[in-house]
Write a protein that holds these residues in place. Structure first.
Motif, PDB file in Angstrom:
ATOM      1  N   ARG A 140       0.794  -1.240  -0.012  1.00 19.81           N
ATOM      2  CA  ARG A 140       0.070   0.185   0.087  1.00 19.81           C
ATOM      3  C   ARG A 140       0.936   1.287   0.229  1.00 19.81           C
ATOM      4  NH1 ARG A 140      -2.634  -1.012   5.288  1.00 19.81           N
ATOM      5  NH2 ARG A 140      -0.601  -1.858   5.620  1.00 19.81           N
ATOM      6  N   TRP A 141       0.537   1.989  -0.955  1.00 19.09           N
ATOM      7  CA  TRP A 141       1.470   3.234  -0.936  1.00 19.09           C
ATOM      8  C   TRP A 141       0.168   4.487  -0.657  1.00 19.09           C
ATOM      9  CZ3 TRP A 141       4.755   3.517  -5.970  1.00 19.09           C
ATOM     10  CH2 TRP A 141       6.014   2.429  -5.593  1.00 19.09           C
ATOM     11  N   VAL A 142       0.569   5.544   0.316  1.00 18.60           N
ATOM     12  CA  VAL A 142      -0.426   6.516   0.490  1.00 18.60           C
ATOM     13  C   VAL A 142       0.312   7.510  -0.274  1.00 18.60           C
ATOM     14  CG1 VAL A 142      -1.571   7.831   2.241  1.00 18.60           C
ATOM     15  CG2 VAL A 142      -0.947   5.300   2.733  1.00 18.60           C
ATOM     16  N   TYR A 143      -0.601   8.317  -0.886  1.00 16.23           N
ATOM     17  CA  TYR A 143      -0.670   9.826  -1.261  1.00 16.23           C
ATOM     18  C   TYR A 143      -1.485  10.632  -0.812  1.00 16.23           C
ATOM     19  CZ  TYR A 143       2.325   7.740  -5.355  1.00 16.23           C
ATOM     20  OH  TYR A 143       3.423   7.018  -6.032  1.00 16.23           O
ATOM     21  N   PRO A 144      -1.290  11.937  -0.903  1.00 19.48           N
ATOM     22  CA  PRO A 144      -2.280  12.883  -0.063  1.00 19.48           C
ATOM     23  C   PRO A 144      -3.761  12.743  -0.478  1.00 19.48           C
ATOM     24  CG  PRO A 144      -0.409  14.193  -0.762  1.00 19.48           C
ATOM     25  CD  PRO A 144      -0.255  12.713  -1.472  1.00 19.48           C
ATOM     26  N   ALA A 145      -4.167  12.115  -1.764  1.00 21.76           N
ATOM     27  CA  ALA A 145      -5.413  12.408  -2.130  1.00 21.76           C
ATOM     28  C   ALA A 145      -6.005  10.876  -2.453  1.00 21.76           C
ATOM     29  CB  ALA A 145      -5.747  13.135  -3.609  1.00 21.76           C
ATOM     30  N   PHE A 146      -4.994   9.830  -2.594  1.00 23.35           N
ATOM     31  CA  PHE A 146      -5.564   8.489  -2.662  1.00 23.35           C
ATOM     32  C   PHE A 146      -4.373   7.414  -2.093  1.00 23.35           C
ATOM     33  CE2 PHE A 146      -3.469  10.060  -6.400  1.00 23.35           C
ATOM     34  CZ  PHE A 146      -2.381   9.186  -6.729  1.00 23.35           C
ATOM     35  N   THR A 147      -5.008   6.304  -1.933  1.00 20.33           N
ATOM     36  CA  THR A 147      -4.025   5.216  -1.539  1.00 20.33           C
ATOM     37  C   THR A 147      -4.103   4.076  -2.725  1.00 20.33           C
ATOM     38  OG1 THR A 147      -4.659   5.461   0.664  1.00 20.33           O
ATOM     39  CG2 THR A 147      -3.710   3.197   0.089  1.00 20.33           C
ATOM     40  N   VAL A 148      -3.141   3.495  -2.902  1.00 17.79           N
ATOM     41  CA  VAL A 148      -2.712   2.671  -4.470  1.00 17.79           C
ATOM     42  C   VAL A 148      -2.487   1.457  -3.548  1.00 17.79           C
ATOM     43  CG1 VAL A 148      -1.612   2.029  -6.299  1.00 17.79           C
ATOM     44  CG2 VAL A 148      -1.788   4.503  -5.536  1.00 17.79           C
ATOM     45  N   TYR A 149      -3.006   0.065  -4.009  1.00 13.70           N
ATOM     46  CA  TYR A 149      -2.909  -1.022  -3.744  1.00 13.70           C
ATOM     47  C   TYR A 149      -2.249  -1.917  -4.700  1.00 13.70           C
ATOM     48  CZ  TYR A 149      -5.975   0.245  -0.001  1.00 13.70           C
ATOM     49  OH  TYR A 149      -6.596   0.899   1.196  1.00 13.70           O
ATOM     50  N   PHE A 150      -1.183  -2.488  -4.207  1.00 16.25           N
ATOM     51  CA  PHE A 150      -0.415  -3.392  -5.302  1.00 16.25           C
ATOM     52  C   PHE A 150      -0.351  -5.026  -4.892  1.00 16.25           C
ATOM     53  CE2 PHE A 150       1.688   0.813  -5.450  1.00 16.25           C
ATOM     54  CZ  PHE A 150       1.792   0.994  -6.660  1.00 16.25           C
TER      55      PHE A 150
END
Length: 112
Positions: free
Chosen positions: A77-87
């Motif tokens: 899981r990578w967290v960005y200010p506007a969204f979270t991405v799941y790999f």
């Protein structure tokens, strides 16, 4: 005249009206996401390198979850200010918009 016969429907009506007023004051996450450009989120199938090249370094890379069995691959899981991405492995399987404020109704922030 028997007023108790009208008291119950009147209370139910007032209770329902108060619920509608509070529901309108809240912002639904899904409504905000629909208004924003959904193309701003990473799409399924992008690699980690492509996401980082397109969106920059994440503000946080959370510890992977899963991977105890072959059938349960590790999810990063990578967290960005506007969204979270799941790999899964190194490919995007989903991207989810983060809540903009505490009053917004939607998914909870990621567990850290």
């Amino acid at each position: 005249m028997n007023t108790t016969r009208f008291a119950v429907p009147l209370c139910a009506l007032l209770f329902a009206a108060s619920g509608l007023a509070s529901a309108r004051a809240e912002t639904l996450l899904i409504e905000r996401v629909r208004e924003e450009n959904p193309a701003q989120l990473p799409t399924r199938g992008l690699t980690m390198a492509q996401v980082e090249a397109r969106y920059g370094a994440p503000s946080q890379k959370l510890e992977p979850r899963g991977g105890q069995k072959r059938q349960w691959p590790a999810i990063h899981r990578w967290v960005y200010p506007a969204f979270t991405v799941y790999f899964e492995k190194n490919k995007v399987i989903d991207a989810v918009a983060n809540k903009a404020s505490a009053g917004e109704i939607g998914p909870k922030p990621p567990i850290r």
